[in-house]
Motif scaffolding. Sequence first.
Motif, PDB file in Angstrom:
ATOM      1  N   PHE A  73      -3.057 -13.179  -4.864  1.00  0.00           N
ATOM      2  CA  PHE A  73      -4.451 -13.561  -4.669  1.00  0.00           C
ATOM      3  C   PHE A  73      -4.551 -14.999  -4.151  1.00  0.00           C
ATOM      4  O   PHE A  73      -5.309 -15.291  -3.224  1.00  0.00           O
ATOM      5  N   ALA A  74      -3.752 -15.912  -4.739  1.00  0.00           N
ATOM      6  CA  ALA A  74      -3.771 -17.313  -4.304  1.00  0.00           C
ATOM      7  C   ALA A  74      -3.177 -17.470  -2.908  1.00  0.00           C
ATOM      8  O   ALA A  74      -3.589 -18.334  -2.129  1.00  0.00           O
ATOM      9  N   LYS A  81      -7.469  -4.849  -7.257  1.00  0.00           N
ATOM     10  CA  LYS A  81      -6.606  -3.965  -8.034  1.00  0.00           C
ATOM     11  C   LYS A  81      -5.161  -4.016  -7.531  1.00  0.00           C
ATOM     12  O   LYS A  81      -4.912  -4.087  -6.331  1.00  0.00           O
ATOM     13  N   ALA A  82      -4.234  -3.956  -8.495  1.00  0.00           N
ATOM     14  CA  ALA A  82      -2.794  -3.941  -8.217  1.00  0.00           C
ATOM     15  C   ALA A  82      -2.329  -5.196  -7.488  1.00  0.00           C
ATOM     16  O   ALA A  82      -1.273  -5.204  -6.857  1.00  0.00           O
ATOM     17  N   GLY A 105       0.807  -1.210   0.000  1.00  0.00           N
ATOM     18  CA  GLY A 105       0.000   0.000   0.000  1.00  0.00           C
ATOM     19  C   GLY A 105       0.839   1.259   0.000  1.00  0.00           C
ATOM     20  O   GLY A 105       0.458   2.288  -0.583  1.00  0.00           O
ATOM     21  N   LEU A 106       1.989   1.218   0.658  1.00  0.00           N
ATOM     22  CA  LEU A 106       2.894   2.374   0.664  1.00  0.00           C
ATOM     23  C   LEU A 106       3.496   2.628  -0.711  1.00  0.00           C
ATOM     24  O   LEU A 106       3.733   3.781  -1.096  1.00  0.00           O
ATOM     25  N   SER A 107       3.742   1.552  -1.464  1.00  0.00           N
ATOM     26  CA  SER A 107       4.453   1.683  -2.741  1.00  0.00           C
ATOM     27  C   SER A 107       3.531   1.800  -3.949  1.00  0.00           C
ATOM     28  O   SER A 107       4.017   2.005  -5.062  1.00  0.00           O
ATOM     29  N   GLY A 152      -5.555  -4.297  -1.655  1.00  0.00           N
ATOM     30  CA  GLY A 152      -5.505  -5.432  -0.731  1.00  0.00           C
ATOM     31  C   GLY A 152      -5.947  -5.027   0.669  1.00  0.00           C
ATOM     32  O   GLY A 152      -6.063  -3.850   1.007  1.00  0.00           O
ATOM     33  N   ARG A 153      -6.173  -6.038   1.506  1.00  0.00           N
ATOM     34  CA  ARG A 153      -6.650  -5.794   2.874  1.00  0.00           C
ATOM     35  C   ARG A 153      -5.779  -6.576   3.856  1.00  0.00           C
ATOM     36  O   ARG A 153      -5.480  -7.751   3.653  1.00  0.00           O
ATOM     37  N   ASP A 154      -5.387  -5.883   4.934  1.00  0.00           N
ATOM     38  CA  ASP A 154      -4.540  -6.533   5.932  1.00  0.00           C
ATOM     39  C   ASP A 154      -5.386  -7.436   6.839  1.00  0.00           C
ATOM     40  O   ASP A 154      -6.620  -7.359   6.852  1.00  0.00           O
TER      41      ASP A 154
END
Length: 413
Positions: free
Chosen positions: A351-352, A344-345, A156-158, A164-166
Amino acid sequence: MDLTEKKVTITYDPDLTGPRSLIKRIQESGRGSDSYGASLYVPPRRRESEQQEEVRSYRNQFFLSCFFSVPVFLFSMLLPMLHPYGNWLDYKIYNQFTIGMLLGWILCTPVQFFIGWRFYSGAYHALRRKSANMDVLVALGTNAAYFYSVYVMIKGLSSDKFDGRDSFETSAMLISFILLGKYLEVVAKGRTSDALAKLTDLAPDTACLVTLDSDGNVIAEEEISTGLIQRNDIFKIVPGSKVPVDGTVINGQSHVNESMITGEARPIAKRPGDKATHVGSETALSQIVQLVEAAQLARAPVQKLADQISKFFVPIVVLAALITWLAWLVPGEVGLYPKKWIPKAMDVFEFALQFGIAVLVIACPCALGLATPTAVMVATGKGASLGVLIKGGDALEKSHKVRLLFWFIELCS
């Protein structure tokens, strides 16, 4: 001899003397201001003190874990659904790095590496023995969730498009729930120890020591502590009082309630000649307590089965996680499911990876590993408080047949 704590350890033959005689000789050895005082030292039960310390340790760790994990749960699961109260958590500090991610990382890190350190230690010792236990599984599951969340935070920083979700709340709450299970287990053990203490309390604190003359007549009576009774002492039991130690009836007769030992509800008549000559830890009551304590430490057959399963369970879980990851990675690479499923991204690999980590996390708490020892401890302690001696986990597992046996006897009668 310990001069600092003013303790003296003496070895003696119980058939010839005892603590009461030794204390009396010590007190008589001095004169006037040089007289000595002595008393019998009864050390506290080591198991009880260790039990209390263990309960206190797990309780403090559980509450400390909740102090950090509950806010993480609220920030991740509850507040985002309460618009507009949770909107501030989505405020982007840099690119897709949000305040919610930062708070989750700050609050989860102490739980993962400081409060959860006992799981790392247990996993290390298990792996050194070339085995795997629940600590290994906890360490794998929580670390997978934590470091994946750190990866999401860095991504997320880059990236300004990453979606995505933590899973910081998953790591923190898992450790908190497992600590809760451990806390409940040691509390159950503590209640069992209380039941055993009630058994010990059935013995009276004092006894009426009598002195006889050469003709067998009582010339003196003295109330002494039960711990000072020696072999060959003669003491008086009045109707309705408790018997302090095992002994032989030499005069008089009455009825004694032995239901705690024999299960017989009616008082049993006692007359001269009836005996059981033991004192201290050799009495029937002390032996009951010792047998119940030994039974609690013995592992039940189902617990042995759980230990055997755990050796294979952890590798199977790791293998299942790898298979799950490949089951989503390979179809994604060949296009067997729509690309719109992927956030996204995020690529197919990432994802897997989510699904593989989910398998590790779900398999983390081991109910059988917590439930079996707790059930044995509680059952044996409850039986002890009701006067029923359960000699071990094997007997406890077979106790379900008792109802069928009683039914068969009733049918035959």
